[in-house]
Design an enzyme around this catalytic site. Sequence first.
Site, mmCIF file in Angstrom:
data_model
loop_
_atom_site.group_PDB
_atom_site.id
_atom_site.type_symbol
_atom_site.label_atom_id
_atom_site.label_comp_id
_atom_site.label_asym_id
_atom_site.label_seq_id
_atom_site.Cartn_x
_atom_site.Cartn_y
_atom_site.Cartn_z
ATOM 1 N N ARG A 79 0.830 -1.202 0.000
ATOM 2 C CA ARG A 79 0.000 0.000 0.000
ATOM 3 C C ARG A 79 0.866 1.255 0.000
ATOM 4 O O ARG A 79 1.906 1.301 0.662
ATOM 5 C CB ARG A 79 -0.858 -0.010 1.268
ATOM 6 N N SER A 143 6.628 -4.940 8.095
ATOM 7 C CA SER A 143 6.172 -5.826 9.177
ATOM 8 C C SER A 143 6.896 -7.168 9.182
ATOM 9 O O SER A 143 6.290 -8.229 8.992
ATOM 10 C CB SER A 143 4.669 -6.038 9.081
ATOM 11 N N ASP A 197 4.950 -2.219 12.797
ATOM 12 C CA ASP A 197 3.492 -2.006 12.766
ATOM 13 C C ASP A 197 2.884 -1.706 14.141
ATOM 14 O O ASP A 197 1.916 -0.955 14.241
ATOM 15 C CB ASP A 197 2.742 -3.143 12.043
HETATM 16 MG MG MG Z 1 -1.683 -5.714 10.274
#
Ligand code: MG
Length: 452
Positions: A79, A143, A197
């Site tokens: 994203r 992440s 994250d």
């Molecule tokens: Mg997540």
Amino acid sequence: MSYNTVDIADTAFINYLTKLFNLSIGDLRCMVKEIHSEMQKGLSGYSSSIKMIPSFVGLPDGSEEGSFLALDLGGTNFRVVEVVLDGKGKASTEASSKYTLKKKDIQGTGAQLFDFIAECIKEFINEYSLDLHKTYELGFTFSFPVEQTNVAAGALISWCKGFTSTGVEGEDVVVLLNEALKRKDINNVKVAALVNDTVGTLVAKNYSVSDCDIGVILGTGTNACYCEKMLNITKWRGISHRDSMIINMEWGIFDKLPFTYYDRTLDKQTENVQDHLMEKMVSGMYLGELTRLVLKDMANREICFFDRDLSHFTRNGSFKTEYMSRIVEDESDTLSDIEEFMKEFGFISINLESKQILKDICSIIAKRSARISSTAIAAVILWKDPELKETHTVGIDGSLFEKFPGYCDMMYSTLKEHFGSKIKNVKLETAKDGSGKGAAIIAAIAAKSEQE
Ligand code: MG
Ligand code: ADP
């Protein structure tokens, strides 16, 4: 773990499982002590099952201002987001695009992966006509486990979740991203922060809820972060003008827990044996498989209620945590949706008792997960504020927390056992968009502290 295998009736077996997976408040209080001891070791730089990684950023103060970019890499989609911060504590998403990561992007060379990312950024810049004469500071949510060495630097420890790009492990992922930006002639983007994250989640939630001081992930995996006084981070050797810093705990690795036969069996099947043991008792990636292992054990003991082979439950690979949600959700007298679910898997002539047993097993396993995750939260709160004098909002991101029926209630009832009436000082709230707004705010904090 050993037990007799014969002559146990279904209900007796459920009683046995209830006891096996039960964690008494005494067990949980021991867990709090063990977590504190691991946190202490981690902050002091000793080897520890909770890593306590400094994030190089503190909480935002709302004065962050400007237009920032954020990247989110770590799941099925990649994203790119543009976020505007108004300098008065408000963050708004101006533009957002999702790009599907194909196998060739995540399982080729590192250069292929980072070229793909840079290409997406280029597309984003064109699509939303970003100002080519302005330099955009960017927050990169990555992440995966990273040994962070600066606010915008950190080496990938090891890939997971299906990523295998070569030449990335052990390397600074920000350097790799910068090289790709250069190859694609993108000169107006500067990576200001590498973001975990959990840290993004905490920062994003703290922006709107000022007493939010803990960020937690309860999704595919589990982890948490909180804001710690610099004085307590005794392993810190750098210079810092701040008095506190967010610590990425990496609590999924915590291992001072009472493991059952099923936990050990599950662990042996994984790629990372003897690693992330708390995560394997708690998070969405594993709860379904734990349930399947219990069902399989029942079938092996011939105390199973199924009239068909258990493999029908696993025809799509595994017993998913989503299935558990669906099963537990059925509140009807006849458990008709559970029946529907079992029929979809080829089971026939299902009696009420069988359906109830299936529901009980799912509840038992989810309850233990919620008791562990909320106790870990209790440990962090007690570490920061032993008397619970202040209010604490915990920002939580992840489908397990959001979608598993009753999961949040089970967490609250465990917290009540820890805190009694002082529970009123603690709130568990869904926190969204850590990798968008959170990462952008962190980029702003990092850019600002660089100027200072
Ligand atoms: Mg997540
Ligand atoms: P991620 O942690 O990868 O960023 P999510 O927070 O959406 O993403 O978590 C995805 C995980 O949550 C899945 O692996 C699955 O195990 C679990 N999950 C998804 N939907 C549900 C559901 N309805 N009930 C329980 N668990 C779910």
